[in-house]
Design an enzyme around this catalytic site. Sequence first.
Site: not given
Length: 435
Positions: A284, A305, A425
């Site tokens: 961010e 793995h 948003k």
Amino acid sequence: MSNWGAFSLQLDGLQDVIANEEISAYADLTRAIGAELGRREGPGADYLGWLDLPQAMVGPELQRLEDAAERAREDCDVVVVIGIGGSYLGAQAVLSALTDRTSGPEIVFAGTHLCSTGLSRLLRDIGDRDIRLCVISKSGTTLEPAVSFRLFRTLLEERYGAENARRRITAVTDSSRGALRTLADAEGYDTYVIPDDVGGRFSILTPVGLWPLAVAGLDVRALLEGAGDMSVVCENTVQEANPAHLYAAIRNGLYNKGYTTEVLSTFHSDLGYVQEWWKQLFGESEGKQGKGIFPASCRFTTDLHSMGQYIQDGRRELFETFLVVDSGVPDLTVPADPGPDGADRNSDGLAYLVDRSLDEINRKAFEGTRAAHIAGGVPVISLEMRTLDEWSLGGLLFFFEKAVAVSGRMLGVNPFDQPGVEAYKNEMFKLLGKP
Ligand code: PA5
């Protein structure tokens, strides 16, 4: 190897890719940015309050928080901490890393997503145990925690009645703005303030992190002390003696050579949320204006793995920072498997490991992986912590905060805003018909 109390940095895994002189070439820049931060100036200067938290948080408000946390420990079985992003990751990171040092009620997290499957399961798991809520939102308007809070508040009111429910709710929010502040004032919740000049991802040392950690019985003063000690170290004007400046210089040096992904890897099973906190902090803070190092994480040996192949042999644009903890307690050893004659049957081929500790085996796995990745062309930094406790974690978290502040400004972005977070948003609220 350079040593800073809480941890040391080992940089010999960089040698093939970036020379010491190339790192040193950033010293003037890191010093200038460090001085700018010290004067509380530069891009995002209104959000530098986190620099003062290790000292500023110690006072009557901290005592009030600790007293309330002590009472909360006595009157519930489960504490539901409701928040998302910077409003939960710091607390979750420290709690997970120090699981063996916690005591008191179980701490669970809600408001971190909108999936009914997970939330229904959490409600089911809590069952009829006595609960408390701690709702955390700086803006006081974030949808995920607001929805969860409404669900849990309804549950509390049904179970305890409106008046008693109020006494079981703690709110951590802005001093004056937002729906949560309005609600907390109207209902008279026990409330703590997130300072105006501290952004979410830099808020672990405010009540956002301190209230849940104190309820879990952790020593929040030691956390602040560790951060305070590290804040002094990270003011050093000599780049080689300042881990935040050094790390920022290395990251930018590698980025400028085309290494655009950083993988934070660990072999410790309790550091997963420290990695998540780190990813939010760096992602961010730096990912904007088409720039930024992509922060990724791996938990080894599990991910050897799955992601091991790519790291070893895929596109050569990633570098790796190993987060290593030196002391592993409690330790297990590999048991013998004696046959009728008393000798190890070795039917699983593990006789060579008998009586050796898992800690030692894990350490060798780290050393082997590190060597293999360096040989595969991955620039490697090793950050080694000698202990995992409140003090050392406080130091580690503050170090990363200071480093991202310097590193982000080196990249030419404002590390303290997050304009991109609004995009999803806006689209979501349009679809939901928010007035
Ligand atoms: O770092 C940030 O600012 C964000 O991750 C916020 O912490 C997150 O979006 C939650 O915001 P709020 O605390 O306002 O609910």
